[in-house]
Design a protein around this motif. Structure first.
Motif, short mmCIF file in Angstrom:
data_model
loop_
_atom_site.label_atom_id
_atom_site.label_comp_id
_atom_site.label_asym_id
_atom_site.label_seq_id
_atom_site.Cartn_x
_atom_site.Cartn_y
_atom_site.Cartn_z
N CYS A 47 -18.01 10.91 -13.77
CA CYS A 47 -18.02 10.34 -15.11
C CYS A 47 -16.57 10.23 -15.59
CB CYS A 47 -18.85 11.22 -16.04
SG CYS A 47 -18.12 12.86 -16.29
N HIS A 48 -16.36 9.70 -16.78
CA HIS A 48 -14.98 9.45 -17.21
C HIS A 48 -14.16 10.72 -17.34
CE1 HIS A 48 -11.69 8.03 -19.88
NE2 HIS A 48 -11.78 7.00 -19.06
N THR A 78 -19.84 15.00 -11.24
CA THR A 78 -19.47 14.21 -10.07
C THR A 78 -20.72 13.86 -9.29
OG1 THR A 78 -19.13 16.11 -8.63
CG2 THR A 78 -17.22 15.35 -9.89
N ILE A 79 -20.63 12.76 -8.59
CA ILE A 79 -21.79 12.25 -7.89
C ILE A 79 -21.35 11.72 -6.53
CG2 ILE A 79 -21.68 9.95 -8.96
CD1 ILE A 79 -24.78 10.43 -9.45
N CYS A 84 -18.29 13.05 -22.26
CA CYS A 84 -17.72 11.69 -22.39
C CYS A 84 -18.77 10.62 -22.65
CB CYS A 84 -16.86 11.34 -21.18
SG CYS A 84 -17.76 11.15 -19.64
N GLY A 85 -20.06 10.95 -22.48
CA GLY A 85 -21.13 10.02 -22.82
C GLY A 85 -21.46 8.99 -21.75
N VAL A 86 -20.77 9.05 -20.62
CA VAL A 86 -20.98 8.04 -19.58
C VAL A 86 -22.30 8.32 -18.83
CG1 VAL A 86 -20.10 7.24 -17.34
CG2 VAL A 86 -18.55 7.47 -19.30
N ARG A 113 -21.13 1.80 -11.67
CA ARG A 113 -19.97 1.52 -12.52
C ARG A 113 -18.99 2.70 -12.50
NH1 ARG A 113 -19.23 -3.71 -14.43
NH2 ARG A 113 -21.04 -4.47 -15.51
N ASN A 114 -19.47 3.88 -12.12
CA ASN A 114 -18.59 5.04 -12.08
C ASN A 114 -17.68 5.05 -10.85
OD1 ASN A 114 -19.46 6.72 -14.43
ND2 ASN A 114 -21.44 6.53 -13.42
N PHE A 115 -17.99 4.20 -9.88
CA PHE A 115 -17.27 4.23 -8.61
C PHE A 115 -16.08 3.28 -8.62
CE2 PHE A 115 -20.01 6.77 -5.77
CZ PHE A 115 -21.02 7.04 -6.66
#
Ligand SMILES: [Zn+2]
Length: 128
Positions: free
Chosen positions: A8-9, A14-15, A74-76, A96-98
């Protein structure tokens, strides 16, 4: 084939997915169009998420089959998961996180989750 990692931001969540997706879904349902996510789908158990549920908040709506998860700092939006994970079930991961360079060239398909539940690019044109 190698795993891809993202966060995330703020980095609290983490993913890691087992491989690059070959296509992403841009869904127009009432939730997805607000989030602006690009989803890739992976079998439950193949996606590694850290910081969840410690740093995540969930949103459950509609027919209540899945929870959409976001970082509570961060809300992501990071991913969704089935409320009742069964064998063969799927996760959705917000790609979008990548890093776009990690993702490489990937087809983005528009999915009509608001209405027909079909890919809009499946429609046969005139003369097809
Ligand atoms: Zn965060």
């Amino acid at each position: 084939m190698s795993a891809l990692r993202a966060s995330c931001h703020c980095g609290a969540v983490t993913i890691e997915v087992p491989q690059r997706p070959t296509q992403l879904t841009n869904c127009n349902c009432s939730l997805c169009r607000r989030i602006g996510a690009l989803w890739a789908y992976y079998e439950v158990g193949t996606v590694r998420v850290s910081g969840h549920p410690g740093h995540t908040a969930e949103y459950i709506w509609g027919d209540k089959t899945l929870r959409t998860l976001r970082c509570r700092h961060c809300g992501v939006v990071t991913h969704w998961e089935p409320l009742d994970p069964a064998a063969g079930g799927k996760h959705g991961v917000n790609m979008r996180n990548f890093d776009p360079d990690d993702l490489g060239p990937v087809q983005i398909r528009r999915f009509d989750g608001a209405d027909s539940w079909r890919f809009l690019d499946d429609e046969a044109g005139p003369g097809a």
